[in-house]
Design a protein around this motif. Structure first.
Motif, PDB file in Angstrom:
ATOM      1  N   CYS A 189      -8.782   6.042  -6.360  1.00 39.61           N
ATOM      2  CA  CYS A 189      -7.857   5.350  -7.150  1.00 39.61           C
ATOM      3  C   CYS A 189      -7.627   5.911  -8.370  1.00 39.61           C
ATOM      4  O   CYS A 189      -8.692   6.150  -9.067  1.00 39.61           O
ATOM      5  CB  CYS A 189      -8.144   3.976  -6.951  1.00 39.61           C
ATOM      6  SG  CYS A 189      -6.758   2.850  -7.809  1.00 39.61           S
ATOM      7  N   LEU A 190      -6.219   6.061  -8.839  1.00 40.53           N
ATOM      8  CA  LEU A 190      -6.047   6.750 -10.299  1.00 40.53           C
ATOM      9  C   LEU A 190      -6.353   5.644 -11.234  1.00 40.53           C
ATOM     10  O   LEU A 190      -6.755   5.886 -12.281  1.00 40.53           O
ATOM     11  CB  LEU A 190      -4.695   6.726 -10.176  1.00 40.53           C
ATOM     12  CG  LEU A 190      -3.843   7.809  -9.468  1.00 40.53           C
ATOM     13  CD1 LEU A 190      -2.363   8.046  -9.623  1.00 40.53           C
ATOM     14  CD2 LEU A 190      -4.674   9.381  -9.924  1.00 40.53           C
TER      15      LEU A 190
ATOM     16  N   HIS B 105      -3.832   0.164   0.543  1.00 40.65           N
ATOM     17  CA  HIS B 105      -4.487   0.325  -0.574  1.00 40.65           C
ATOM     18  C   HIS B 105      -3.546  -0.075  -1.820  1.00 40.65           C
ATOM     19  O   HIS B 105      -3.798  -0.920  -2.812  1.00 40.65           O
ATOM     20  CB  HIS B 105      -4.810   1.822  -0.888  1.00 40.65           C
ATOM     21  CG  HIS B 105      -5.453   2.096  -2.324  1.00 40.65           C
ATOM     22  ND1 HIS B 105      -6.698   2.555  -2.332  1.00 40.65           N
ATOM     23  CD2 HIS B 105      -4.983   2.114  -3.541  1.00 40.65           C
ATOM     24  CE1 HIS B 105      -6.926   2.867  -3.610  1.00 40.65           C
ATOM     25  NE2 HIS B 105      -5.840   2.395  -4.218  1.00 40.65           N
ATOM     26  N   GLU B 106      -2.169   0.106  -1.828  1.00 45.65           N
ATOM     27  CA  GLU B 106      -1.232  -0.015  -2.814  1.00 45.65           C
ATOM     28  C   GLU B 106      -0.784  -1.377  -2.702  1.00 45.65           C
ATOM     29  O   GLU B 106      -0.694  -2.162  -3.757  1.00 45.65           O
ATOM     30  CB  GLU B 106      -0.069   0.815  -2.867  1.00 45.65           C
ATOM     31  CG  GLU B 106      -0.349   2.427  -2.791  1.00 45.65           C
ATOM     32  CD  GLU B 106      -1.106   2.922  -3.974  1.00 45.65           C
ATOM     33  OE1 GLU B 106      -1.252   2.146  -4.850  1.00 45.65           O
ATOM     34  OE2 GLU B 106      -1.811   3.767  -3.834  1.00 45.65           O
TER      35      GLU B 106
ATOM     36  N   HIS C 285      -3.079  -3.524  -4.525  1.00 46.50           N
ATOM     37  CA  HIS C 285      -2.996  -3.460  -5.972  1.00 46.50           C
ATOM     38  C   HIS C 285      -1.918  -4.603  -6.393  1.00 46.50           C
ATOM     39  O   HIS C 285      -1.990  -5.154  -7.418  1.00 46.50           O
ATOM     40  CB  HIS C 285      -2.516  -2.132  -6.591  1.00 46.50           C
ATOM     41  CG  HIS C 285      -3.474  -0.998  -6.752  1.00 46.50           C
ATOM     42  ND1 HIS C 285      -4.473  -1.095  -7.620  1.00 46.50           N
ATOM     43  CD2 HIS C 285      -3.734   0.165  -6.147  1.00 46.50           C
ATOM     44  CE1 HIS C 285      -5.070  -0.079  -7.780  1.00 46.50           C
ATOM     45  NE2 HIS C 285      -4.543   0.839  -6.790  1.00 46.50           N
TER      46      HIS C 285
ATOM     47  N   GLN D 163      -0.394  -0.668 -11.467  1.00 44.63           N
ATOM     48  CA  GLN D 163      -1.277   0.183 -12.122  1.00 44.63           C
ATOM     49  C   GLN D 163      -0.562   0.770 -13.443  1.00 44.63           C
ATOM     50  O   GLN D 163      -1.287   1.191 -14.295  1.00 44.63           O
ATOM     51  CB  GLN D 163      -1.571   1.489 -11.340  1.00 44.63           C
ATOM     52  CG  GLN D 163      -2.353   1.192  -9.914  1.00 44.63           C
ATOM     53  CD  GLN D 163      -2.594   2.133  -8.995  1.00 44.63           C
ATOM     54  OE1 GLN D 163      -1.596   2.316  -8.356  1.00 44.63           O
ATOM     55  NE2 GLN D 163      -3.723   2.883  -9.299  1.00 44.63           N
TER      56      GLN D 163
END
Ligand code: NI
Length: 180
Positions: free
Chosen positions: A91-92, A133-134, A137, A51
């Motif tokens: 999510c950012l 979730h990470e 990514h 990210q």
């Protein structure tokens, strides 16, 4: 510490599959610290290196109320996963969008710390959701990929519109300079 810029959907760089971390040096420690700082100030509960446009397998997370339980996972691997739970996720990299995603309820993870030491940890509830979730990514996957194509296209339009609005707002504040 430095706050890092967070890539936003549908930026294609978010689709990069991250490479394993092999150097456990001062730069890695600095990156982990900067990622924690960036996550806390966003504010968010998890952030993957992907990210912030660093394509190495590193994630940070802190699901505590007081931001006093940071986790830094280098080269994380899910060893076992049990049960299922549906959680509303955000999510950012997809600001202002929240939707339900089904994940494993309990996981056991093996990872390394910033010094390269291997450890294992059990996670459940929000921390388990966050780590899954990470790790997605790091594999170039976003939570919106679990939603329908129709929802994803609506989200893309909404974010495009907001970005255009932000750009227009910034433009109106800029002092007028003569065009050359
Ligand atoms: Ni995210």
């Amino acid at each position: 510490m430095t706050k890092l810029a967070i890539l936003e959907f549908p930026d294609p760089r978010l689709r990069t599959r991250a490479e394993p971390v092999t150097e456990f040096d001062a730069a890695l420690q600095q990156l982990a610290e900067n990622m924690l700082e960036t996550m806390y100030s966003a504010p968010g509960i998890g952030l993957a290196a992907t990210q912030v446009d660093v394509h190495r397998r590193l994630l940070v997370a802190d699901v505590s109320q007081d931001n006093d339980s940071p986790h830094v996972l280098v080269n994380p691997q899910i060893l076992t996963a049990e049960g299922t739970e549906v959680t509303e996720e955000g999510c950012l990299s997809v600001p202002g969008v929240f939707d339900e995603v089904e994940r494993s309820e309990r996981i056991r993870v093996r990872a390394q710390d910033v010094n390269g030491r291997t450890f294992e940890m059990d996670a459940d509830g929000l921390l388990a959701v966050c780590i899954q979730h990470e790790i997605d990514h790091l594999n170039g996957k976003l939570f919106v990929d679990y939603l329908s194509e129709l929802k994803r296209s609506k989200i893309r339009k909404k974010l495009d519109k907001e970005r255009r609005q932000r750009a227009a707002d910034a433009g109106s504040l800029r002092p007028q300079v003569p065009a050359l």
